[in-house]
Design a protein around this motif. Structure first.
Motif, PDB file in Angstrom:
ATOM      1  N   LYS A   1      -0.005  -0.148  41.728  1.00 47.83           N
ATOM      2  CA  LYS A   1       0.473   1.116  41.919  1.00 47.83           C
ATOM      3  C   LYS A   1      -0.591   2.314  41.411  1.00 47.83           C
ATOM      4  O   LYS A   1      -0.820   3.272  41.992  1.00 47.83           O
ATOM      5  CB  LYS A   1       1.823   1.405  41.187  1.00 47.83           C
ATOM      6  CG  LYS A   1       2.796   1.168  41.992  1.00 47.83           C
ATOM      7  CD  LYS A   1       4.019   1.560  40.969  1.00 47.83           C
ATOM      8  CE  LYS A   1       5.155   1.034  41.958  1.00 47.83           C
ATOM      9  NZ  LYS A   1       6.711   1.628  41.403  1.00 47.83           N
TER      10      LYS A   1
ATOM     11  N   ALA B   1       6.127  -5.055  30.278  1.00 44.30           N
ATOM     12  CA  ALA B   1       5.146  -4.240  30.859  1.00 44.30           C
ATOM     13  C   ALA B   1       5.301  -2.780  30.705  1.00 44.30           C
ATOM     14  O   ALA B   1       4.536  -1.924  30.388  1.00 44.30           O
ATOM     15  CB  ALA B   1       4.989  -4.740  32.433  1.00 44.30           C
ATOM     16  N   ASP B   2       6.424  -2.102  30.790  1.00 39.67           N
ATOM     17  CA  ASP B   2       6.866  -1.081  30.465  1.00 39.67           C
ATOM     18  C   ASP B   2       6.619  -0.512  29.135  1.00 39.67           C
ATOM     19  O   ASP B   2       5.998   0.288  28.861  1.00 39.67           O
ATOM     20  CB  ASP B   2       8.501  -0.763  30.523  1.00 39.67           C
ATOM     21  CG  ASP B   2       8.934  -0.886  31.952  1.00 39.67           C
ATOM     22  OD1 ASP B   2       8.219  -0.644  32.908  1.00 39.67           O
ATOM     23  OD2 ASP B   2      10.192  -1.318  32.333  1.00 39.67           O
TER      24      ASP B   2
ATOM     25  N   PHE C   1       2.785  -0.291  28.599  1.00 38.70           N
ATOM     26  CA  PHE C   1       2.357   0.943  29.313  1.00 38.70           C
ATOM     27  C   PHE C   1       2.427   2.193  28.349  1.00 38.70           C
ATOM     28  O   PHE C   1       1.620   2.837  27.921  1.00 38.70           O
ATOM     29  CB  PHE C   1       2.909   1.178  30.693  1.00 38.70           C
ATOM     30  CG  PHE C   1       2.458   2.318  31.435  1.00 38.70           C
ATOM     31  CD1 PHE C   1       1.026   2.837  31.448  1.00 38.70           C
ATOM     32  CD2 PHE C   1       3.273   3.382  31.674  1.00 38.70           C
ATOM     33  CE1 PHE C   1       0.767   4.002  32.005  1.00 38.70           C
ATOM     34  CE2 PHE C   1       2.878   4.679  32.400  1.00 38.70           C
ATOM     35  CZ  PHE C   1       1.452   4.739  32.371  1.00 38.70           C
TER      36      PHE C   1
ATOM     37  N   HIS D   1      13.644  -1.772  28.847  1.00 37.40           N
ATOM     38  CA  HIS D   1      12.230  -1.678  29.376  1.00 37.40           C
ATOM     39  C   HIS D   1      11.634  -2.973  29.381  1.00 37.40           C
ATOM     40  O   HIS D   1      11.927  -3.895  28.393  1.00 37.40           O
ATOM     41  CB  HIS D   1      11.395  -0.861  28.038  1.00 37.40           C
ATOM     42  CG  HIS D   1      11.802   0.556  28.256  1.00 37.40           C
ATOM     43  ND1 HIS D   1      11.064   1.466  27.416  1.00 37.40           N
ATOM     44  CD2 HIS D   1      12.434   1.363  28.952  1.00 37.40           C
ATOM     45  CE1 HIS D   1      11.413   2.605  27.623  1.00 37.40           C
ATOM     46  NE2 HIS D   1      12.285   2.621  28.635  1.00 37.40           N
TER      47      HIS D   1
ATOM     48  N   VAL E   1       6.209   5.364  39.366  1.00 32.34           N
ATOM     49  CA  VAL E   1       6.432   4.313  38.474  1.00 32.34           C
ATOM     50  C   VAL E   1       7.728   4.759  37.904  1.00 32.34           C
ATOM     51  O   VAL E   1       8.259   5.716  37.458  1.00 32.34           O
ATOM     52  CB  VAL E   1       5.520   4.681  37.066  1.00 32.34           C
ATOM     53  CG1 VAL E   1       5.689   3.628  36.230  1.00 32.34           C
ATOM     54  CG2 VAL E   1       4.050   4.246  37.804  1.00 32.34           C
TER      55      VAL E   1
ATOM     56  N   ILE F   1      10.452   3.563  35.039  1.00 28.60           N
ATOM     57  CA  ILE F   1      10.515   2.891  33.721  1.00 28.60           C
ATOM     58  C   ILE F   1      12.394   3.408  33.599  1.00 28.60           C
ATOM     59  O   ILE F   1      12.534   4.451  33.679  1.00 28.60           O
ATOM     60  CB  ILE F   1       9.690   3.598  32.591  1.00 28.60           C
ATOM     61  CG1 ILE F   1       8.335   3.285  33.088  1.00 28.60           C
ATOM     62  CG2 ILE F   1      10.105   3.012  31.447  1.00 28.60           C
ATOM     63  CD1 ILE F   1       7.313   4.047  32.199  1.00 28.60           C
TER      64      ILE F   1
ATOM     65  N   PHE G   1       2.241  -3.319  38.735  1.00 25.93           N
ATOM     66  CA  PHE G   1       1.784  -1.775  38.211  1.00 25.93           C
ATOM     67  C   PHE G   1       0.260  -1.504  38.563  1.00 25.93           C
ATOM     68  O   PHE G   1       0.095  -0.452  38.911  1.00 25.93           O
ATOM     69  CB  PHE G   1       2.125  -1.942  36.692  1.00 25.93           C
ATOM     70  CG  PHE G   1       1.961  -0.632  36.045  1.00 25.93           C
ATOM     71  CD1 PHE G   1       2.811   0.622  36.310  1.00 25.93           C
ATOM     72  CD2 PHE G   1       0.998  -0.459  35.197  1.00 25.93           C
ATOM     73  CE1 PHE G   1       2.606   1.720  35.734  1.00 25.93           C
ATOM     74  CE2 PHE G   1       0.676   0.843  34.596  1.00 25.93           C
ATOM     75  CZ  PHE G   1       1.692   1.812  34.919  1.00 25.93           C
TER      76      PHE G   1
ATOM     77  N   GLU H   1       4.337  -8.705  36.987  1.00 20.39           N
ATOM     78  CA  GLU H   1       4.672  -7.083  36.998  1.00 20.39           C
ATOM     79  C   GLU H   1       3.503  -6.420  36.718  1.00 20.39           C
ATOM     80  O   GLU H   1       3.459  -5.039  37.344  1.00 20.39           O
ATOM     81  CB  GLU H   1       5.784  -7.226  35.477  1.00 20.39           C
ATOM     82  CG  GLU H   1       6.501  -5.978  35.596  1.00 20.39           C
ATOM     83  CD  GLU H   1       7.486  -5.568  34.748  1.00 20.39           C
ATOM     84  OE1 GLU H   1       7.827  -4.564  34.210  1.00 20.39           O
ATOM     85  OE2 GLU H   1       7.867  -6.540  33.968  1.00 20.39           O
ATOM     86  N   LEU H   2       2.443  -6.809  35.626  1.00 19.55           N
ATOM     87  CA  LEU H   2       1.466  -5.887  35.324  1.00 19.55           C
ATOM     88  C   LEU H   2       0.660  -5.844  36.624  1.00 19.55           C
ATOM     89  O   LEU H   2      -0.081  -4.802  36.953  1.00 19.55           O
ATOM     90  CB  LEU H   2       0.651  -6.409  34.245  1.00 19.55           C
ATOM     91  CG  LEU H   2       1.361  -6.509  32.745  1.00 19.55           C
ATOM     92  CD1 LEU H   2       0.360  -7.195  31.912  1.00 19.55           C
ATOM     93  CD2 LEU H   2       1.416  -4.859  32.352  1.00 19.55           C
TER      94      LEU H   2
ATOM     95  N   SER I   1       0.707  10.619  33.727  1.00 17.76           N
ATOM     96  CA  SER I   1       1.335  10.149  32.615  1.00 17.76           C
ATOM     97  C   SER I   1       0.889  10.389  31.181  1.00 17.76           C
ATOM     98  O   SER I   1       1.278  10.629  30.198  1.00 17.76           O
ATOM     99  CB  SER I   1       1.098   8.287  32.777  1.00 17.76           C
ATOM    100  OG  SER I   1       1.718   8.281  34.061  1.00 17.76           O
TER     101      SER I   1
ATOM    102  N   SER J   1       8.992   8.542  35.127  1.00 15.97           N
ATOM    103  CA  SER J   1      10.005   8.186  36.098  1.00 15.97           C
ATOM    104  C   SER J   1      10.204   9.226  36.857  1.00 15.97           C
ATOM    105  O   SER J   1      10.542   9.059  38.125  1.00 15.97           O
ATOM    106  CB  SER J   1      11.216   7.389  35.733  1.00 15.97           C
ATOM    107  OG  SER J   1      10.759   6.284  34.994  1.00 15.97           O
TER     108      SER J   1
END
Length: 93
Positions: free
Chosen positions: A21, A74-75, A78, A71, A62, A64, A18, A14-15, A32, A57
């Protein structure tokens, strides 16, 4: 493979997605951070962190989940890192 190894592999994957992205659209980081700076003026309660997640989001690629209970690790990581960076910036002033 044990359950903890499977969990670690899932988090790493997942990381990786991310980070991919972020590399494809570096503006995500600045957007962000801007959102976090604005929202963290109200404190860093779970409700404020949820507002940050929702606004990220809504304004970036991204996603979330709206509900903090949904969550992923990874969420959470972050959002925690965003909070830490903003707090460190504020400590410099």
């Amino acid at each position: 493979m044990s359950a903890s190894e499977i969990q670690k592999t899932r988090i790493i994957n997942e990381l990786r997605g991310f980070i991919r992205k972020l590399l494809q659209d570096p503006k995500i980081l600045e957007q962000s951070l801007t959102i976090a700076r604005q929202q963290l003026l109200e404190g860093n309660s779970p409700a404020v962190m949820a507002k940050i997640a929702n606004e990220i989001s809504d304004t970036t690629s991204v996603h979330i989940p709206e509900d903090p209970a949904e969550h992923s690790e990874a969420d959470k990581l972050f959002l925690e890192l965003l909070r830490e960076v903003v707090q460190e910036e504020q400590a410099l002033y």
